[in-house]
Design an enzyme around this catalytic site. Sequence first.
Site, short mmCIF file in Angstrom:
data_model
loop_
_atom_site.label_atom_id
_atom_site.label_comp_id
_atom_site.label_asym_id
_atom_site.label_seq_id
_atom_site.Cartn_x
_atom_site.Cartn_y
_atom_site.Cartn_z
NE ARG A 33 -3.83 -2.66 2.46
CZ ARG A 33 -4.47 -2.52 3.59
NH1 ARG A 33 -4.81 -2.12 4.21
NH2 ARG A 33 -5.32 -3.98 2.73
NE ARG B 148 -0.96 4.53 9.29
CZ ARG B 148 -2.29 4.11 8.93
NH1 ARG B 148 -2.54 4.25 8.20
NH2 ARG B 148 -3.06 4.08 10.08
CD GLU C 90 -8.33 -1.57 10.07
OE1 GLU C 90 -8.42 0.02 10.44
OE2 GLU C 90 -8.68 -2.40 9.05
CB SER D 241 -11.61 -4.87 8.43
OG SER D 241 -12.29 -3.86 7.46
NE ARG E 169 -2.37 -1.92 11.70
CZ ARG E 169 -2.93 -0.91 11.03
NH1 ARG E 169 -4.66 -1.15 11.45
NH2 ARG E 169 -2.79 0.30 9.78
#
Length: 438
Positions: free
Chosen positions: A265, A280, A352, A355, A394
């Site tokens: 990403r 991130r 998070e 999702s 994560r």
Amino acid sequence: MLDLKLVREHTEQVRAAIRRRGAELDLREFLALDEKRRSTQQELEALRRKRNEVSEEIGRLKKAGKPAEDKVAEMRAEGDAITALENAGRETEEAQRNILLMIPNLPHASVPDGKDEADNVEIRRWSPQGGELPKFSFEPKPHWDIAAYLDIIDFDRAAKITGARFALYKGMGARLERALINFMLDLHTTEHGYLEVLPPFMVNRDSMITTGNLPKFEEDLFKVENGAYYLIPTAEVPVTNIFRDEVLPEESLPVLYTAYTPCFRREAGSYGKDTRGLIRQHQFNKVELVKFAKPEDSYDELEKLTRNAEEALRRLGLAYRVIALCAGDLGFSAAKTYDIEVWLPAQNKYREISSCSNFEDFQARRGNIRYKPKGGKKTEFLHTLNGSGLAVGRAVVAILENFQQPDGSVVIPEVLRPYMGGAERIVRRASRVESLKS
RNA sequence: GGAGAGGUGGCCGAGUGGUUGAAGGCGGCAGACUCGAAAUCUGUUGUGGGGGUAACUCCACCGGGGGUUCAAAUCCCUCCCUCUCCGCCA
């Protein structure tokens, strides 16, 4: 993509649903194009019909050895008109589709109102302490400090090799990442009924359009320079596209797939956010869950899928909560989303880690993914769902922060030990190459 | 990278530029026969879109896109994909 007819015939309902997301939809151009497209089509079909009839007649005349020159001349002129109309029709159609591709999905009725993450609704929470957050007898360190001390993740050298927002895992760090991937895949395949797939990590433009990553979010993606391919931002993209342009028999549904892939990403627009650590990254690993379901079952399947993702956290012994995203916080393609947030003691908040979304027929329509109901004659769009099960990087963060010990070591969750040669904790290695900034 | 072959309906497979949406076969569905099934026979069987209350009707689709032509599955261009041989390569 929304149903063309729905937008045309229930414009106000569509507008109201999009307004719940906090967006205003201007459909005037869309509706004008729609009218133009349909009138062009009717005109075109009339001309083509005439051409078909006359051409057939010419064929008959020629076969009978009669002259047909006047008819041929007549049709010669018609041909240009048809070509012109065809071009106009194509342009209109394309313009209309381009608008349709930019319209987000409609939030499901059960999605709470709200404009941003502050309005999300907590559904439930869980922790190994029976709901209580884990307590520490010392100040918990952030994972980047733990990782540096243990020399299991090297961000500085990753930056040298590639750039910011990359990680070099070493030793037990690399092994922990790999253990998590295998643990999760095994859990979902052997206990939750998913079939493991290992898809391509690059996809073409059509695949990105299906899932809704294109045409609107090009700036979030890495594009391969020599070729028309994009690096996948999630396994959702290649796995959902497995059945693009196909019709599945009803008996095969639901189809449950799980896939490990790295994810890429750009993180454009996130400058300054989570600049330290693993949270991130431009590249991270994820085990994804994807479902293809009958429309009437898709919301049950969403609940199950969310529970399947939660189960991974429970087995790891990590505290988490499940929240329902409000309409304003919903992603572009989703009709409903649950986020699972894991507790990070050093940040003193939930972050998070998964999702889980039901896209209803939004992606299926974009990718033309259908099924044939048993009794029914017509093929229908099925529903697609997916969720992280889980984001691996994560999960590493959560494990390091939650299971850190006063002596700087980290206790490995029991379920991972078989995947780590039986090791019970990660300790600082005696023999190390020192870090760049020591 | 070089040379060649090919992409037609759920599948196999035919198709001299003109009633070809597409022969034939398999499969599927319905019916007949049967106590039932198999076998056999008969019929039926693509998708999308437009119009019509309906019967029905029209348009498009033979890998994608473009072109030639009164007319294209059929001719031309281009792209994609599959296969074979050679080269290279993990």
